[in-house]
Each structure stands twice: as C-alpha cells, then as structure tokens.
Design a protein around this motif. Structure first.
Motif, PDB file in Angstrom:
ATOM      1  N   GLU A 146      35.130  31.562  61.544  1.00  0.00           N
ATOM      2  CA  GLU A 146      35.074  31.820  62.983  1.00  0.00           C
ATOM      3  C   GLU A 146      36.213  32.750  63.411  1.00  0.00           C
ATOM      4  O   GLU A 146      36.012  33.677  64.199  1.00  0.00           O
ATOM      5  N   ASP A 205      35.296  36.214  62.519  1.00  0.00           N
ATOM      6  CA  ASP A 205      34.332  36.779  63.463  1.00  0.00           C
ATOM      7  C   ASP A 205      34.978  37.173  64.785  1.00  0.00           C
ATOM      8  O   ASP A 205      34.666  38.214  65.348  1.00  0.00           O
ATOM      9  N   GLN A 206      35.873  36.334  65.294  1.00  0.00           N
ATOM     10  CA  GLN A 206      36.438  36.549  66.622  1.00  0.00           C
ATOM     11  C   GLN A 206      37.631  37.503  66.648  1.00  0.00           C
ATOM     12  O   GLN A 206      37.825  38.223  67.623  1.00  0.00           O
ATOM     13  N   TYR A 246      28.272  33.857  62.991  1.00  0.00           N
ATOM     14  CA  TYR A 246      27.380  33.881  64.147  1.00  0.00           C
ATOM     15  C   TYR A 246      26.322  34.942  63.879  1.00  0.00           C
ATOM     16  O   TYR A 246      26.605  36.133  63.881  1.00  0.00           O
ATOM     17  N   ARG A 250      26.768  38.023  68.835  1.00  0.00           N
ATOM     18  CA  ARG A 250      27.667  39.050  68.316  1.00  0.00           C
ATOM     19  C   ARG A 250      28.027  40.083  69.382  1.00  0.00           C
ATOM     20  O   ARG A 250      28.966  40.846  69.216  1.00  0.00           O
ATOM     21  N   MET A 272      29.410  41.280  73.132  1.00  0.00           N
ATOM     22  CA  MET A 272      30.441  40.795  74.044  1.00  0.00           C
ATOM     23  C   MET A 272      29.979  41.009  75.470  1.00  0.00           C
ATOM     24  O   MET A 272      29.434  42.058  75.766  1.00  0.00           O
TER      25      MET A 272
END
Length: 121
Positions: A80, A83-84, A101, A107, A109
């Motif tokens: 995570e 990904d972030q 994700y 994905r 924003m």
C-alpha cells in the motif's frame, strides 16, 4: 506528540526480528511525506498494551528493506505504501508491483468518491 525511536535502513529488519523474538506484535506502518524529496516510515509494535514506534527517515528513491520476511502481514501495508508514496521495499514476501489497488477508479486521483443513498417511499 508521538515518541519514536530513530532507526536506519540497515537496522529495520534487525529491529523487526528483535521485536518478534521478544514477543512484540506488528501493528502497522505509517508513511508520511515530510518534504518534497523525503519521507518518514513509522513502524508500530505492541506488547501487553504497550506501544513502541520506530521512525525511519529516508530520501525519495530509497529502497527500504521489507519486514515481511519477519512479519508476513507487513506485505499488505508495504504494498500500500508503494502504491500511495512510490516507496519500494526489497525482499518483500509478495510484491504486487505497484498494483495492489487494481481498479482504474482507485488508481486515479482523488481515489475516494462519495455517494449518497436515498430511501425511496
């Protein structure tokens, strides 16, 4: 203010192993961007309702040793964080390659959407 113990990249996995051997439970990790090119990762451990927190401060582009070889469950939060924040972890037990994700809308924003349910008469 959260009291943290500083840790280096070289010591992250060793600290996790010490915590594991001493009976500490891995709770989670928190990541925060502290500047344009810097991040903090905070490792949270619990034992008998006592918490301790280790802070790893890294520049952008640093590959962090995964603690998932010690605490398997860490692979979810490490994926995570990748990904972030784009932070990569070496030797992770299961690497989703930046695709934890999968849905397109997640994905994009902002990835959180609000919906309203209405009761019909």
């Amino acid at each position: 203010m959260l009291e943290t113990i500083p840790v280096t990249c070289d010591a992250v996995r060793g600290v996790a192993k010490e915590c594991f051997d001493d009976g500490w439970r891995f709770v989670t990790m928190s990541a925060v961007q502290t500047g344009d090119d810097s991040f903090d990762i905070i490792y949270h451990y619990d034992k008998d309702l006592v918490m301790k927190h280790y802070r790893l401060s890294i520049p952008k582009g640093t590959v962090v040793p995964s603690v998932s070889p010690v605490y398997f469950c860490a692979l979810l939060v490490e994926n995570e964080i990748r990904d972030q924040f784009g932070i990569c972890f070496s030797d992770i037990a299961l690497d989703f390659g930046g695709a934890l994700y999968l849905e397109k809308e997640v994905r994009a924003m902002p990835f959180c959407k609000v919906s309203v349910a209405q009761k019909q008469s």
